[in-house]
Write an enzyme that holds these catalytic residues in place. Sequence first.
Site, PDB file in Angstrom:
ATOM      1  N   TYR A  33       6.732  -5.250   1.938  1.00 57.34           N
ATOM      2  CA  TYR A  33       7.129  -6.651   2.014  1.00 57.34           C
ATOM      3  C   TYR A  33       6.096  -7.458   2.767  1.00 57.34           C
ATOM      4  CZ  TYR A  33       8.687  -6.208   6.930  1.00 57.34           C
ATOM      5  OH  TYR A  33       8.746  -6.024   8.293  1.00 57.34           O
ATOM      6  N   ARG A  52      -3.086  -8.038   2.928  1.00 57.88           N
ATOM      7  CA  ARG A  52      -2.326  -6.916   3.503  1.00 57.88           C
ATOM      8  C   ARG A  52      -1.365  -6.325   2.472  1.00 57.88           C
ATOM      9  NH1 ARG A  52       0.758  -8.127   8.900  1.00 57.88           N
ATOM     10  NH2 ARG A  52       2.151  -9.187   7.464  1.00 57.88           N
ATOM     11  N   ARG A 100      17.671   8.674  -9.837  1.00 57.24           N
ATOM     12  CA  ARG A 100      17.214   9.111  -8.516  1.00 57.24           C
ATOM     13  C   ARG A 100      16.433  10.420  -8.583  1.00 57.24           C
ATOM     14  NH1 ARG A 100      18.758  12.020  -3.935  1.00 57.24           N
ATOM     15  NH2 ARG A 100      18.131  11.021  -1.989  1.00 57.24           N
ATOM     16  N   LEU A 203       1.118  -2.178  12.964  1.00 56.62           N
ATOM     17  CA  LEU A 203       0.846  -3.028  11.817  1.00 56.62           C
ATOM     18  C   LEU A 203      -0.273  -3.999  12.178  1.00 56.62           C
ATOM     19  CD1 LEU A 203       1.941  -3.801   8.935  1.00 56.62           C
ATOM     20  CD2 LEU A 203       3.035  -5.728  10.107  1.00 56.62           C
TER      21      LEU A 203
HETATM   22  N1  PDD Z   1       7.162  -8.660  11.108  1.00 56.25           N
HETATM   23  N2  PDD Z   1       4.306  -5.488  13.864  1.00 56.25           N
HETATM   24  C1  PDD Z   1       5.429  -5.282  13.157  1.00 56.25           C
HETATM   25  C2  PDD Z   1       6.081  -3.950  13.266  1.00 56.25           C
HETATM   26  C3  PDD Z   1       5.960  -6.291  12.338  1.00 56.25           C
HETATM   27  O1  PDD Z   1       7.078  -6.059  11.624  1.00 56.25           O
HETATM   28  C4  PDD Z   1       5.315  -7.553  12.289  1.00 56.25           C
HETATM   29  C5  PDD Z   1       5.820  -8.677  11.434  1.00 56.25           C
HETATM   30  C6  PDD Z   1       4.149  -7.737  13.053  1.00 56.25           C
HETATM   31  C7  PDD Z   1       3.373  -9.026  13.038  1.00 56.25           C
HETATM   32  O2  PDD Z   1       2.711  -9.226  11.817  1.00 56.25           O
HETATM   33  P1  PDD Z   1       2.435 -10.712  11.278  1.00 56.25           P
HETATM   34  O3  PDD Z   1       1.715 -11.416  12.351  1.00 56.25           O
HETATM   35  O4  PDD Z   1       1.613 -10.507  10.076  1.00 56.25           O
HETATM   36  O5  PDD Z   1       3.800 -11.330  10.994  1.00 56.25           O
HETATM   37  C8  PDD Z   1       3.668  -6.674  13.813  1.00 56.25           C
HETATM   38  C9  PDD Z   1       7.712  -9.680  10.223  1.00 56.25           C
HETATM   39  C10 PDD Z   1       7.557 -11.069  10.726  1.00 56.25           C
HETATM   40  C11 PDD Z   1       9.147  -9.316   9.907  1.00 56.25           C
HETATM   41  O6  PDD Z   1       9.375  -8.142   9.673  1.00 56.25           O
HETATM   42  O7  PDD Z   1      10.006 -10.203   9.848  1.00 56.25           O
END
Ligand code: PDD
Length: 281
Positions: A33, A52, A100, A203
């Site tokens: 996602y 990404r 499945r 991430l």
């Molecule tokens: N989450 N680390 C994790 C585990 C995340 O799920 C996210 C983002 C980030 C920050 O990434 P970015 O700056 O690209 O949003 C770091 C999103 C916002 C979510 O799951 O809602």
Amino acid sequence: MSRIVYVNGEFLPEKDGKISIFDRGFLFADGVYEVTPIVNGKLVDYDAHMERLERSLKELKMAWPCTPAELRNVHEELVTRNDLKEGIIYMQVTRGNADRQFNFPKDAKSSLVAFTQVMALVDNANARTGVKIVTTPDLRWLRRDIKSVMLLAPVLGKQEAYEKGANEAWMVEDGKVTEGTSSNAYIVKDGKVITRPLSNRILAGCTRRALFRLAKEHGVQVEERAFSVDEALAADEAFLTSASQFVMPITEIDGHRVGGGQPGPVTRKLREIFLQEAQSV
Ligand code: PDD
């Protein structure tokens, strides 16, 4: 208010947006996602999110559900059809529908859903006071560089935070903070921003990437290294970044005040710079 959502080629009222019980996202969390911010009705840092996404798909050997141009159109149409001024677009690709079985099905076609969420990103009240966080063990798998929908450990971490009156949990592994359940983690010491280097353990945040560029442009030093909870407690400032929170000050960790319990100057400056850029898209 009823939204218009996108499901595999169609824009539909949200009550009509449905997927199959055989969707592999539902059965195996076999999906990825992205969350892209919208400010003033414009997509912020869209290309970084798509870069990404491409990487996540590639790492999981998952096919694009449509062309990149079509996906951009889906985002823009959702903004228009929902008259979205500020908030996010959530989009999810899964390996599609099949009976499945664990291994990849031969004929399944990737599935794509996307929807909007209204949120106050620029004038977020939390940014004025800062947020509280707790720490918790990092229970996730070792491919956290892939933005997978397999989010049960972050769900449990976030719930723990909420039950303790906090907004976020920083996950800890081998004595060092990895990242937040849905955000990247930072401390500030002697004017320098410290954050963990990219690897399979966190991430690669798009907000993190933009922050690095902006920090450099504005003469703020960034050091990439892992830090411990004790170091965070002794830091001058702490903050987190994500697409839905941008740069968010942290004023309490596990019930202990950080940096006097107020959002610090480096954090405030970085948030301001970030907002300026997001609003000028
Ligand atoms: N989450 N680390 C994790 C585990 C995340 O799920 C996210 C983002 C980030 C920050 O990434 P970015 O700056 O690209 O949003 C770091 C999103 C916002 C979510 O799951 O809602």
